[in-house]
Design an enzyme around this catalytic site. Structure first.
Site, PDB file in Angstrom:
ATOM      1  N   ASN A  33      12.008  -6.617  38.871  1.00 37.65           N
ATOM      2  CA  ASN A  33      12.804  -5.389  38.931  1.00 37.65           C
ATOM      3  C   ASN A  33      13.145  -4.988  37.501  1.00 37.65           C
ATOM      4  OD1 ASN A  33      14.694  -3.382  39.333  1.00 37.65           O
ATOM      5  ND2 ASN A  33      16.282  -4.734  40.161  1.00 37.65           N
ATOM      6  N   LYS A  80      14.536  -2.363  36.489  1.00 39.37           N
ATOM      7  CA  LYS A  80      15.762  -1.552  36.411  1.00 39.37           C
ATOM      8  C   LYS A  80      15.539  -0.337  35.497  1.00 39.37           C
ATOM      9  CE  LYS A  80      18.343  -5.775  37.162  1.00 39.37           C
ATOM     10  NZ  LYS A  80      19.623  -6.458  37.101  1.00 39.37           N
ATOM     11  N   HIS A  97      20.144  -2.864  46.445  1.00 40.73           N
ATOM     12  CA  HIS A  97      20.459  -3.719  45.285  1.00 40.73           C
ATOM     13  C   HIS A  97      21.955  -3.610  44.993  1.00 40.73           C
ATOM     14  CE1 HIS A  97      20.554  -5.314  41.244  1.00 40.73           C
ATOM     15  NE2 HIS A  97      19.377  -5.849  41.478  1.00 40.73           N
ATOM     16  N   GLU A 151      23.515  -3.351  42.366  1.00 38.79           N
ATOM     17  CA  GLU A 151      23.872  -2.316  41.374  1.00 38.79           C
ATOM     18  C   GLU A 151      23.931  -0.945  42.036  1.00 38.79           C
ATOM     19  OE1 GLU A 151      20.899  -3.376  38.472  1.00 38.79           O
ATOM     20  OE2 GLU A 151      21.971  -5.240  38.054  1.00 38.79           O
ATOM     21  N   GLU A 171      20.789 -12.157  46.556  1.00 40.99           N
ATOM     22  CA  GLU A 171      21.145 -12.033  45.152  1.00 40.99           C
ATOM     23  C   GLU A 171      22.665 -12.110  45.012  1.00 40.99           C
ATOM     24  OE1 GLU A 171      17.854 -10.041  42.746  1.00 40.99           O
ATOM     25  OE2 GLU A 171      19.143  -8.461  43.469  1.00 40.99           O
ATOM     26  N   GLY A 202      22.060 -11.083  36.015  1.00 40.92           N
ATOM     27  CA  GLY A 202      22.170 -10.759  34.598  1.00 40.92           C
ATOM     28  C   GLY A 202      23.201 -11.572  33.833  1.00 40.92           C
ATOM     29  N   SER A 226      19.348 -14.242  37.708  1.00 42.41           N
ATOM     30  CA  SER A 226      19.143 -15.082  36.519  1.00 42.41           C
ATOM     31  C   SER A 226      18.021 -16.101  36.665  1.00 42.41           C
ATOM     32  CB  SER A 226      20.455 -15.769  36.115  1.00 42.41           C
ATOM     33  OG  SER A 226      21.405 -14.792  35.700  1.00 42.41           O
TER      34      SER A 226
END
Ligand code: PEP
Length: 249
Positions: free
Chosen positions: A9, A11, A96, A98, A166, A172, A210
């Site tokens: 991904n 992003k 996701h 985010e 996730e 991250g 991660s």
């Protein structure tokens, strides 16, 4: 044995010449990993077609990072699933964390987006995962149950739906759950998707958060982990391919 899927991904990174070069490097090095796992990159939508062109004839599939729930209409700035498919995508990520955080996306919206993806012939990668506060409060499994119940559309099956676990606090951050914690979450997900995903025992469950070349071997070996969704480490072809090489064969 479920064939693993290693998905990158990108992003909001690598949107121009950098992304095309990254795609070419992934494609050029993919043969060894592709002998035992499926590979996918999800670039920014503006270069999805260029990336699909660069990867044509390679074993690397291309996916979108999000889609709108409607097939067309007055939705400025959004993309329909069919547009992604026409540009060369075969997958799309939905839900996701985010997107859930930045755009207040609910389980119901994620479910509608996954249904739209299926309608366009795309494989939906539905993301779920708890926040750190939810884990600290002992709510992880309940959160996952709720997201599974709310985000999987009618008609989901092992071929058209992938679940990505996730943990939000692992994305991250360089932090990951222990192998035991991943095993617990994935066993729970496998159980809870019965009834929601046809042939659920064959559905791919990805771990994301991660993942890097140093921890991939351990994470990918956990029971019910059938691949990884990789963010930061997918922005370098060598690290992405090294993760893929460590997928169980
Ligand atoms: C992601 O955002 O899907 C992700 C897993 O990111 P990272 O690998 O950078 O934690």
């Amino acid at each position: 044995m479920i064939r693993p899927l290693i998905a990158g991904n990108w992003k909001m990174n690598a949107g121009g010449a950098e992304g095309r070069a990254l795609a070419e490097a992934v494609g050029a090095g993919a043969a060894e990993a592709a002998s035992h796992c499926d590979l996918l990159v999800c670039p920014p939508a503006v270069i999805l077609a260029a990336v699909a062109d660069a990867l044509a004839g390679s074993p690397v599939a291309v996916g979108g990072q999000d889609c709108h729930e409607a097939a067309s209409g007055a939705h400025t700035g959004d993309l329909a699933a069919a547009m992604l498919a026409e540009a060369g995508a075969s997958f799309v990520i939905v839900g996701h964390s985010e997107r859930r955080a930045d755009h207040a996306e609910s389980d119901a919206l994620v479910r509608a987006k996954a249904a739209a993806a299926h309608g366009a012939g795309l494989i939906a990668i539905i993301c779920i995962g708890e926040t750190e506060a939810q884990r600290d409060a002992g709510e992880t499994l309940a959160v996952l149950s709720g997201q599974i119940a709310g985000s999987i559309p009618d008609g989901a099956n092992a071929a058209n739906t992938v679940i990505a676990y996730e943990p939000v606090w692992a994305i991250g951050t360089g932090r990951t759950p222990t192998a035991d914690e991943v095993a617990e979450a994935h066993a729970h997900i496998r159980e809870r998707i019965k009834g929601g995903i046809a042939r659920s025992e064959e559905a791919r469950l990805l771990y994301g958060g991660s993942v890097n070349p140093k921890n991939a071997g351990e994470l990918l070996a956990v029971a019910n982990v059938n691949g990884a969704l990789v963010g930061g480490a997918s922005l370098e072809a060598a690290s992405f391919l090294e993760i893929a090489r460590q997928a169980p064969s």
